[in-house]
Structures are given as structure tokens and as C-alpha cells.
Motif scaffolding. Sequence first.
Motif, mmCIF file in Angstrom:
data_model
loop_
_atom_site.group_PDB
_atom_site.id
_atom_site.type_symbol
_atom_site.label_atom_id
_atom_site.label_comp_id
_atom_site.label_asym_id
_atom_site.label_seq_id
_atom_site.Cartn_x
_atom_site.Cartn_y
_atom_site.Cartn_z
ATOM 1 N N GLN B 24 0.816 -1.214 0.000
ATOM 2 C CA GLN B 24 0.000 0.000 0.000
ATOM 3 C C GLN B 24 0.854 1.271 0.000
ATOM 4 O O GLN B 24 0.521 2.240 -0.675
ATOM 5 N N GLY B 25 1.953 1.243 0.739
ATOM 6 C CA GLY B 25 2.830 2.412 0.780
ATOM 7 C C GLY B 25 3.362 2.730 -0.608
ATOM 8 O O GLY B 25 3.405 3.883 -1.034
ATOM 9 N N LEU B 26 3.750 1.694 -1.344
ATOM 10 C CA LEU B 26 4.305 1.899 -2.682
ATOM 11 C C LEU B 26 3.226 2.313 -3.676
ATOM 12 O O LEU B 26 3.489 3.085 -4.597
ATOM 13 N N VAL B 27 2.001 1.793 -3.486
ATOM 14 C CA VAL B 27 0.913 2.216 -4.370
ATOM 15 C C VAL B 27 0.676 3.707 -4.198
ATOM 16 O O VAL B 27 0.477 4.455 -5.164
ATOM 17 N N ASP B 28 0.761 4.180 -2.961
ATOM 18 C CA ASP B 28 0.588 5.610 -2.733
ATOM 19 C C ASP B 28 1.718 6.397 -3.375
ATOM 20 O O ASP B 28 1.497 7.472 -3.945
ATOM 21 N N ALA B 29 2.941 5.856 -3.311
ATOM 22 C CA ALA B 29 4.067 6.509 -3.990
ATOM 23 C C ALA B 29 3.802 6.552 -5.498
ATOM 24 O O ALA B 29 4.115 7.539 -6.165
ATOM 25 N N ALA B 30 3.193 5.475 -6.024
ATOM 26 C CA ALA B 30 2.883 5.444 -7.453
ATOM 27 C C ALA B 30 1.878 6.540 -7.823
ATOM 28 O O ALA B 30 1.975 7.146 -8.891
ATOM 29 N N ILE B 31 0.913 6.793 -6.918
ATOM 30 C CA ILE B 31 -0.043 7.881 -7.172
ATOM 31 C C ILE B 31 0.702 9.201 -7.289
ATOM 32 O O ILE B 31 0.474 9.985 -8.217
ATOM 33 N N GLN B 32 1.633 9.434 -6.354
ATOM 34 C CA GLN B 32 2.398 10.683 -6.403
ATOM 35 C C GLN B 32 3.223 10.772 -7.680
ATOM 36 O O GLN B 32 3.367 11.844 -8.262
ATOM 37 N N MET B 33 3.742 9.613 -8.134
ATOM 38 C CA MET B 33 4.529 9.610 -9.364
ATOM 39 C C MET B 33 3.658 9.976 -10.559
ATOM 40 O O MET B 33 4.062 10.759 -11.424
ATOM 41 N N LEU B 34 2.450 9.423 -10.594
ATOM 42 C CA LEU B 34 1.544 9.719 -11.706
ATOM 43 C C LEU B 34 1.209 11.207 -11.732
ATOM 44 O O LEU B 34 1.206 11.844 -12.792
ATOM 45 N N GLY B 252 14.238 14.646 -17.149
ATOM 46 C CA GLY B 252 13.615 13.683 -18.056
ATOM 47 C C GLY B 252 13.966 13.952 -19.507
ATOM 48 O O GLY B 252 14.100 13.031 -20.304
ATOM 49 N N GLY B 253 14.104 15.213 -19.858
ATOM 50 C CA GLY B 253 14.416 15.543 -21.243
ATOM 51 C C GLY B 253 13.340 16.437 -21.827
ATOM 52 O O GLY B 253 12.236 15.983 -22.118
ATOM 53 N N VAL B 254 13.692 17.705 -22.001
ATOM 54 C CA VAL B 254 12.693 18.686 -22.373
ATOM 55 C C VAL B 254 12.330 18.565 -23.852
ATOM 56 O O VAL B 254 11.292 19.050 -24.298
ATOM 57 N N GLY B 255 13.173 17.867 -24.601
ATOM 58 C CA GLY B 255 12.942 17.828 -26.045
ATOM 59 C C GLY B 255 11.893 16.826 -26.488
ATOM 60 O O GLY B 255 11.319 16.955 -27.558
ATOM 61 N N SER B 256 11.626 15.810 -25.657
ATOM 62 C CA SER B 256 10.734 14.757 -26.126
ATOM 63 C C SER B 256 9.422 14.804 -25.354
ATOM 64 O O SER B 256 9.340 15.389 -24.266
ATOM 65 N N PHE B 257 8.394 14.171 -25.904
ATOM 66 C CA PHE B 257 7.085 14.261 -25.261
ATOM 67 C C PHE B 257 7.042 13.480 -23.955
ATOM 68 O O PHE B 257 6.513 13.953 -22.952
ATOM 69 N N LEU B 258 7.600 12.259 -23.956
ATOM 70 C CA LEU B 258 7.495 11.416 -22.759
ATOM 71 C C LEU B 258 8.651 11.617 -21.777
ATOM 72 O O LEU B 258 8.622 11.076 -20.669
ATOM 73 N N GLY B 259 9.661 12.399 -22.160
ATOM 74 C CA GLY B 259 10.803 12.627 -21.271
ATOM 75 C C GLY B 259 10.406 13.142 -19.903
ATOM 76 O O GLY B 259 10.780 12.555 -18.872
ATOM 77 N N PRO B 260 9.610 14.220 -19.846
ATOM 78 C CA PRO B 260 9.209 14.750 -18.532
ATOM 79 C C PRO B 260 8.435 13.746 -17.688
ATOM 80 O O PRO B 260 8.590 13.714 -16.465
ATOM 81 N N VAL B 261 7.633 12.904 -18.347
ATOM 82 C CA VAL B 261 6.899 11.865 -17.616
ATOM 83 C C VAL B 261 7.891 10.954 -16.911
ATOM 84 O O VAL B 261 7.770 10.664 -15.714
ATOM 85 N N LEU B 262 8.918 10.566 -17.663
ATOM 86 C CA LEU B 262 9.949 9.688 -17.122
ATOM 87 C C LEU B 262 10.691 10.384 -15.976
ATOM 88 O O LEU B 262 10.851 9.832 -14.882
ATOM 89 N N GLY B 263 11.132 11.625 -16.239
ATOM 90 C CA GLY B 263 11.894 12.362 -15.235
ATOM 91 C C GLY B 263 11.104 12.539 -13.948
ATOM 92 O O GLY B 263 11.621 12.306 -12.863
ATOM 93 N N ALA B 264 9.835 12.934 -14.083
ATOM 94 C CA ALA B 264 9.029 13.195 -12.888
ATOM 95 C C ALA B 264 8.802 11.904 -12.106
ATOM 96 O O ALA B 264 8.890 11.894 -10.877
ATOM 97 N N SER B 265 8.528 10.800 -12.799
ATOM 98 C CA SER B 265 8.301 9.544 -12.084
ATOM 99 C C SER B 265 9.562 9.120 -11.355
ATOM 100 O O SER B 265 9.521 8.761 -10.177
ATOM 101 N N VAL B 266 10.688 9.174 -12.057
ATOM 102 C CA VAL B 266 11.942 8.721 -11.453
ATOM 103 C C VAL B 266 12.284 9.581 -10.238
ATOM 104 O O VAL B 266 12.594 9.081 -9.160
#
Lengths: 413, 425
Positions: B24-34, B252-266
Motif C-alpha cells: 500500500q505504501g508503494l501504491v501511494d508513492a505510485a499515485i504521487q509519481m503519476l 527527463g528531457g525537455v525535447g521529447s514528449f514522454l521525457g518529462p513523464v519519465l523524469g518526474a516519475s523517477v
Amino acid sequence: MIKFKKALCGMAAIGLTAGIVHAAPVKVAILETLSGPQASTGLAYRSAVWYAIEKINAGGGWNNEPVQLLEYDNQGGPTGAATKLKSAISDGAQIIVQAASSSIAGQITEDVRKYNLRNPGKEVVFINLGAGAGELTGEKCNFYHFRFSGNAMVQTKALVMAMKESNVLGDRVYAINQNYSWGQDMEKAIVSFSDLGGYNVVAKTLHDTNKIQDFSPYVAKISAANADTVLTGNWSNDLLLLMKASKASGLKARFGALYLDQPGNLANAGDAALGHYVSHTFNGDAGDAASKQFMADYTSKIGHDPVFIEPQAVWGMAMVADALKRVQPENGVLNVNTLAKALETSKIQAPMGEMYMRAADHQVQLPIVVSTVSKDAQIKVDGTDMGFKRVRVFSAKEVSTPAQSSCKMKRPS
Amino acid sequence: MKTQSVLFITAIALLLAIPFLLSQGLVDAAIQMLIAALFASAYNLLCGQAGMLSFGHAAYFGMGAFATVHAMNALDGTGLLPTPFMPLAGAVGGLLFGIVAGYFSTKRSGTYFAMITLAIAELVHALAPQLKDMFGGESGISAMRMPAWGFTFGSTNEVYYLTLVWVLLSIALLFLFTRTPLGRLTLGLRENAHRLRFLGYNTHRLSIMVFAISAMFSGIAGGLQVVSNEAANYVLFDAHLSAAVVLNTYIGGVGSFLGPVLGASVMTFFGYAVSDLTQSWLLYQGTLFVLVMMFMPTGLAGIIASLGGLHKRFGVASLAPLVVLSVISALLLSAGGTFVIEMLQRMLSQNYQSLASLQTATRWPDILLFGQSWPPASISTWLVPISLLAVGAVMGYLAKQWVQILIQREALKSESNQSEKEVVE
């Protein structure tokens, strides 16, 4: 700190062997700000809680098992705290401890209330060792929240009474506070005790929090108002710079401040601090045997004298220990509802006097000591030749203020 | 295209399975990542695609959050806006505030734009603590998720799925936006706003639209945060949230569409996991940002892209040693660096200093680190990080050499190809 970690490892080992016989031990989770610019207060609370838990375990723990302390860094904000609270609960913590920030306490107390509503039978209890916002025992009060620190009303009342008794209060008082809920609470308190102290509040100022670099315009206002005394709830830089500016301008007014004993304040303020008053929960200066013994013991375990919020945090946890002692295990586990009921009646004899919990709003009733900055003090602070000399110790009953009418507590049946 | 859709479906399946796989703790972390991922995507629309560097995006996140918390309290989850639709209130809050703030800030570009956004954010940040009714004072405003559509929304898992649906939908919309004519014009805004104006476009209105859309999705992220935390506090307007989204997006990488998604999650997961392990996690976060900016300005997404490029150019066999060498080098260097930082942090901590002064036997008592005790005064302790760093540096040097060799080999090959061709001719 290192010694303590070793001790914890040892306790964990004992816990493992004992776990064969009993169910899970009681876990206490501390959710403090342990990194970043606000870490210093969080780390101080952590030392105090460590010390208190070790005391509990030295006395046999609970149900013949040592109490475990889990640490979580709330990353400095309510969002991080909410996440870490969920981790703590899923790690099995039943007692949640937090203190340093009212914004985080506001999040935790509400989260704990909702969690308990949604998970009957698995309740957790929130031990608030320091967050002072009025609404925590007012409109947000809840059965599973207990505050073990003073608040604006109690501490201002003691300050006003002591300064009046010492004939230093005068009849013209200036209230200067930070413009957010704490400062607003302080301003209300200062105004409401004007009859008790026999003074007029000649002017009130609310200023930006921790943003002002030069307080001389404010000091000019204080001097123009011809105030005898300045009462303030300012903390950190806002107090320090205010005092420096008043020294520079040669202001004659005396200060009554709640946070004058924050480490580093006297060293920075220098002689400007002499003769000012502070109201706090502990002052070991020229104290009795109990205070001396507590101070020596704390220093030997933690490595420095108990200062600022540490004594108050230790006694808060001592009250938790008192309640734990009176709770019998049910099938080897701790029933938090029973613990919360025991906490409502907990009472200890602290070095400053008797402390007890008020059941109506879960605000602790505690003795307050008022001190003045003086060169005669036996314990010197911050490497200066000054220290805090006791002026008067008030019993919990003397400084008690009534519970807020906005608190409508729902109790489990 | 086929591998892409396979990857895409696997990713979605993994996201759907998370509550069954993690605690449950990690699921909550996943919410914050999303939530952080959505916020960074919304920010990237403005920063990456339109080229407008905003330093005050916490304002729109916060407005969305407060709009949502007030909606939750006012409507009680009944009527037209049941709990699952609550982030819509955040969208409206972010959009409205974004239009107003966007109108002023997009009148200028570049540094001036950044300064105006910073000023607006600071304005809100300074104002919020003083308006107790609207922003709730120090302990914040709390609300409660009400049951709707047969869900109680009491468990973390239900909140996770709600967040997941909103985040996927929003990111999909943001992606589709890049395919619209307006989305194309956004790129034009970044590349050459003057030319757009000469072509007859109203660039100010265009900028306001892009700004407001970015603010709207930031508001949705703020709304999701409130739905998850059931509270909003003026701390949300703090400058560190604005800074975090800039860092996440660039890492994450400002040039690509999914880069920020990756950066923010990580980075969000990094904060969650590492903050309990060490007090110096903020230092690591900052170091990481500096290193990314210095050595891979295209961000994490950039590494993946350049790896793909190298793979096409040289093939798997000659690339494998490079990857192995780089990974080992990075691991050794970070292990050595971590050792040094952790040792120093413990040595300089107040508690250690006062313990050391209490003990008379040795000036420097042993320090417990990574399950072992280390005497800080002995050379053998410090040899560990030094050798780690040295070996790591050598590995890194070898990796660099390997790239050189590959490039030389390629050059030789093309030369010999050319000479062969000449011979044939």
C-alpha cells in the motif's frame, strides 16, 4: 546518535527473539522533517523521542517487549507527510508522532481521523508534540489527536502574569506578530489578556513571515507608540532581526517573546537580549534535583543539553508511556482505542510540576516557566555570558485557559 | 510502429497491475509519481514545446488544488460532480487563473516572461497565508472523498485507479494536442515567433491559449493531489514545487514528449525511497540535476534516444561492451560519491561531534555505515571510496575510448567501401 542506533539494533534483536512468544511489538512512527532547510527542529524532536523511547524500553517496554521506533522523513511538506503516513501505517505503526509544523500536523490529524473512520479495529493515534495551531484543538479537534505542547493562549498568559508580578510590564503594550495563523492567534491572545495584565494594547502589527530583512521601520513605529513592552510570538529570523533593529535604534521597550530560547538567538542578539522575558516549558537553571538529574541523563544519552523543545517532547512521550503502562494487551496486541482513553487521563510529575491531559479537547495542561535573560544565570547559553534566569514557575492550573468551544469531539462508543 | 504499440500495451498493463504487485505504501508513492508525471507533461507543453520557461507553475497546480478542495466540500460528492469528476474543478481553476496570468506574462518573452511568472507565483504565495477563509490557514483545508458509482474511494487502490485514468487521459489529450494545427503553431512559437507574426498569426493570443492549456492540466494534477490527500494547504504555492517541476522536466528531457513523464516519475520515486535512507537526499537530487545538465543536456529520454541511434549505427555486438562499461562506471562512481558524502555527513553531524567530545579514548569514534563500522581517522576507510572512484573513472575513460574506436572503425569501413567502389568502377 550512533550509540543509539546500536541500541536500537540490539532492541530489534531482542524484539525478534521475543516475537516468537508474543505478537507484533508496539511500533511508534516519527514523521518529521529530517532534511532541507527546516530540518534542525525536526532533528531535535527526533533526539527527544529517541531518548523517551529508550526510557520506556529501559523500564521493560510494553507487554514485555521493547517499543520500536520507526523514522520517516516527511520531506518538509504535507504531501510528503501524507505519503509517509500511509507507509508508516502499512509498516504496522500504531502511534504516530509529529511536531515541528502545523501545516503537516493539520494533514496528519485529518488523515488519521479518516483512516480510523474507514478502518475500524485498526485505529492509529496521533501524538502531536509541538504543532501549535489553534484549530488542531478547535474545529479540527479529534479523538485520536493529542497535543502535548503549550499554545499561544497558555504561554502568553504565563508571560503576562509573570511580567506583571515583576512590575516590568508597564501599561503600554505593543503586539507585533507574523501574519499567518500562529501570529494571528498570538495577537488575539495578547489582546485578550489585557485586563489580566492591566495594560492597553497601543498598537498591533502583523508582518510578512520570514521575509523582512530590516525591521527598523517597525521599530520606529514601536518607539512612536511609546510602548513599555513589546509582546511577540515571532520565531527564528523574525525575532532575531527585530531585536537587532531595536538595539540599533536604542529602543527602551522590554520584550516578552515566546521563542527567545531558540538555540542561537542569544548569541546573535548579544546584549540586546538582556532583561527580556521568555515563557517556556522547562528551564533547568538553578533548578531542583529532578531537573538536574533529567538534564544530566539527557546529556549523557544524546550528547547535548536538553534545550528549546526537547524537554517538552520528552515529557509528552513520558505521558504516552504512562498511558501505555495502564493498557493491558488484548490477544498480545495494543488496542489503540483503549490507549486513547488512557491518554485522556494520563498524568505525570515532570520536573516543573504536574502535567495532565484535558479530555475535553486533548490539550495537555502543563506548567509554564517564565525566565529573563540575565548574566546571573548559572547555565550559560550559546557560548555567551548570558543565560535564562527563572522568574516564576506557574502550575498547570494557574495558566490553564478554557477549551475552545469550536471543538466538538466525536468519541467512539 | 509495431514494437511501439507492444511497448505501449505492456506499460499500460503494468500500470494496471501495480496495486496487485506492490504494498500500500508503494501504491501511494505510485499515485504521487503519476501526479508528478502529469504536472511535468503539462509544464513541458509550455516549456519544451512553446519554449516559454515558467518559474512559477506551482501557482496553477495550487489553484487547481484549492478549486478542487472547495468543490469537494461544497458539493459533498453529490449532484453533477461526483468524486471521480472532482479534478474537473481543478481544471477550471487552473484554466481561469492561467488565462489571467497568461495574459500578463506572455506579453513578454524570454527572461522577462520567466520573471513575470515568478512574480505571479510569489504574489499568490505571499497572499495565501493571509486569506484564511480561502486558503485555510496553517493547518490547511481538508475534505473527504465521498462514495460514488458504487466505489467508496476509501482505499488507496481505488484512488490509484482514479488517478491513473485521469493521468492517462490527460497525457493522451496533451499528446493529441501536439498533432493539432494549434499544437504545430506552438512549436512555431518556440522556433520563430517573429515569423509567425509576419504570417499573420496573433502570437499573443496564441501564447495565452498555450499558457492556459498548460495551466489547466497543471490544475488537473493539483486536483488529483487533493483527491489523493483529501486536503490542500498553502504550502502548495511554495517555490520548491515550481522548482521541482522544472528539474523533473529537464532531467527527463525537455525535447521529447514522454521525457518529462519519465523524469518526474523517477525523481518522485527517488525522493520517496531515498529520503528515509539518508538526510542528504536533497544533495543527491541536486547533484543529479547538475550532472544531467553537464553531461546529457537531452535528459534521460535523450540517453534512450542516443542509445537507439548507436544501436542502429553499430549493432548490438559492438554496443554491448560500451553499455556494460558505462553502467559499471556509473555504479562505481555513484557508490564512491555516496560513501564520501554519507561519511562526511555523519562526521559533521552535531550528534557525532558532541558524542566525540564526550568520549576521551579516541577523538574519532567509529562510524556505522552500510552495516559496518568505519574508523574515520584511518586511511583504509578512505581507500574504499578512492578506489571505487578511481576504477569508475578508468571504466568511464575506457567507454569513451570504445566509442572512438567504433567511430574510427566505421570511418575505415566506409573508406574501404569507397575504395572498393572506385576499384569496381
